[in-house]
Design an enzyme around this catalytic site. Structure first.
Site, PDB file in Angstrom:
ATOM      1  CG  ASP A  11       1.766   3.230   1.680  1.00  0.00           C
ATOM      2  OD1 ASP A  11       2.068   2.086   2.048  1.00  0.00           O
ATOM      3  OD2 ASP A  11       2.372   3.834   0.787  1.00  0.00           O
ATOM      4  CG  ASN A  12       0.490   1.491  -2.058  1.00  0.00           C
ATOM      5  OD1 ASN A  12       0.363   2.714  -2.018  1.00  0.00           O
ATOM      6  ND2 ASN A  12       1.623   0.897  -2.366  1.00  0.00           N
TER       7      ASN A  12
END
Ligand code: AMP
Ligand code: MG
Length: 486
Positions: free
Chosen positions: A248-249
């Site tokens: 998610d990063n």
């Protein structure tokens, strides 16, 4: 209106986001506004500096034309899958389109709870706001693809972290906030229809050339793999450790995102980590390439239904694309690191020279940034003392310097120095300086924060009145871990 917002993401189907307005704060104060970036994006700087601008950037007013939303996404965090993440403390206000046609998200971080907040307060402490401002703008000045900082605002409210600390709101700019985790959101729900909508949107916005490829979704996968393979090599050139390379990063655009427990290395060690929760060294300096590949494999898995109707064919195509990662990453890493020792078209022997230097640096516990900077100075002064002085055990570096100088005999000296000077920064956002700026800010003094930002605007230029920002920390200044307590 300071912003002329468009809201293309908010026009996607409902499953992509939750509409949500920022929660107002008590007493917003502007700490720093990025005029150059605002101008570059065609934002009206005068309006942004006005009380109306502050109200928008603190979440106290929804700008005309803005349709605020929290984006949905999932993600693998430290290897474990969380199907339900999403913007828990960030709100996308809308998009602005730069003169060259490139669309940019304007996002508030720390702007209150959203339907994705789970048990979080939706807020940011001021420290992480300042940290992200400093490091993302330093990365941009260093030439690394990254999200940007438009503004840092003090909220006038307190947040509970390790103790009670002042809160802040950060305005982040990105070519988009779409992550590998955004694709995982739909893949985890087996929502192939919206997966295709997302892929088509991304191709349109970030990979327009893929549209004309035989298989546009394969071209998309290849494009993301290439950008990420190169991005990680660029980080490593500068000694940057991201710290939380969760899926998610990792953006689809190829920009660095989420400056939480990240840091630039002082003392070189390939196994160096910073995050206080990374006990296994999963996101250690030298593991960033393999981890990016692991994350991209998760991305490829989400695309399988789009790659081919025949699942075996889809897997075969994805594997070929993923196999390219190692070559792209390695050759980019070699190009960047041989340039650090002044050699432009580095070959295998030059790469061995780099490896020899890195081994000497590990053994000698030498400062990564200072070694390369002083190597170029040693060529100009013809004196190695300042380089050798950085190593606890000098034997290996003395021998290495001989072989390097021998190799340089056949290369134009001025050219070598020029290559090194544009590859090796003088200034990086050293962790102890970042901490110093945050500590002072918590006591109400923002001048170290501003000063650090200004020095880092010209990272490759010697600044004689700022040499204290060049040096490595003294033993009592060393910051050993950075925290996710954002
Ligand atoms: P990050 O560590 O910033 O990558 O965040 C991981 C996930 O936790 C994301 O879904 C965030 O939105 C969420 N999150 C982090 N901090 C907070 C907070 N203070 N309130 C609500 N959600 C949060
Ligand atoms: Mg994140």
């Amino acid at each position: 209106m300071p912003f002329r917002f468009d809201n293309s993401y908010a026009r996607l189907p409902n499953e992509f986001f939750a509409p949500i307005k920022p929660t107002p704060v008590s007493a917003p104060e502007m700490i720093r506004l990025n005029h150059d970036l605002a101008q570059d994006l065609g934002i009206d700087v005068a309006r942004l500096k006005s009380p109306e601008g502050l109200a928008i950037l603190s979440g106290n007013k929804v700008a005309d034309g803005s349709e605020p939303i929290a984006m949905a996404y999932s993600g693998h965090q430290f290897g474990g899958f969380s199907p339900q993440l999403g913007d828990g403390r960030a709100i996308l206000l809308g998009e602005v389109v730069r003169k060259d046609g490139v669309r940019h998200d304007i996002q508030l971080k720390g702007s209150g709870q959203t339907p994705f907040s789970r048990r979080g307060d939706g807020r940011s402490a001021l420290g992480p706001v300042l940290r992200e401002y400093i490091i993302s703008e330093a990365m941009a000045a260093l030439g690394v693809p990254t999200t940007r900082a438009l503004a840092a605002v003090a909220s006038g409210d307190h947040v509970h972290r390790e103790g009670i600390v002042p809160g802040g709101v950060f305005t982040r700019v990105a070519q988009s906030h779409i992550r590998i985790g955004t694709f995982q959101w739909f893949a985890a729900r087996r929502d192939h229809e919206n997966l295709k909508v997302l892929a088509d949107y991304v191709i349109q916005r970030h990979y327009p050339d893929a549209k004309d490829a035989n298989n546009p979704y394969l071209a998309l996968l290849e494009g993301v793999i290439e950008r990420q393979a190169k991005l990680i090599a660029h980080w490593m050139q500068l000694g940057f450790i991201h710290g939380v390379m969760n899926t998610d990063n990792m953006t689809i655009s190829g920009e660095t995102i989420d400056y939480g427990p990240c840091a630039f290395m002082d003392t070189y060690h390939p196994a160096k980590t910073f995050s206080s929760i990374d006990h296994q060294g999963r996101y250690a300096f030298a593991n960033q390439g393999p981890i990016a590949h692991w994350n991209l494999t998760r991305f490829a898995e989400t695309l399988l239904p789009l790659l081919d109707d025949d699942s075996e064919q889809a897997v075969a195509a994805a594997e070929i694309a993923l196999d390219a990662f190692a070559d792209i990453h390695r050759s980019e890493l070699q190009r960047r690191f041989t340039a650090k020792i002044g050699l432009e078209a580095g070959d295998a022997d030059d790469w061995s020279l780099v490896e020899g230097l890195l081994a000497a640096m590990t053994e000698g516990e030498a400062d990564f940034t200072l070694v390369f900077h002083r190597l170029s100075e040693s060529l100009e002064s013809d004196n190695d003392d300042d380089v050798v002085g950085l190593f606890k055990q000098p034997n290996a570096i003395i021998a290495w310097l001989d072989s390097w100088r021998e190799r340089l005999h056949v290369v134009d000296r001025e050219r070598v120095v020029a290559v090194m000077r544009r590859t090796n920064p003088v200034f990086i956002p050293r962790n102890h300086r970042v901490e110093e700026a945050i500590t002072a800010a918590y006591k109400g003094d923002f001048s170290p924060f501003h000063r650090l930002n200004e020095v880092l605007q010209r990272p490759f230029t010697t600044q004689i009145d700022s040499t204290e920002y060049e040096t490595s920390p003294s033993p009592d200044e060393v910051v050993r871990t950075t925290f996710c307590g954002t």
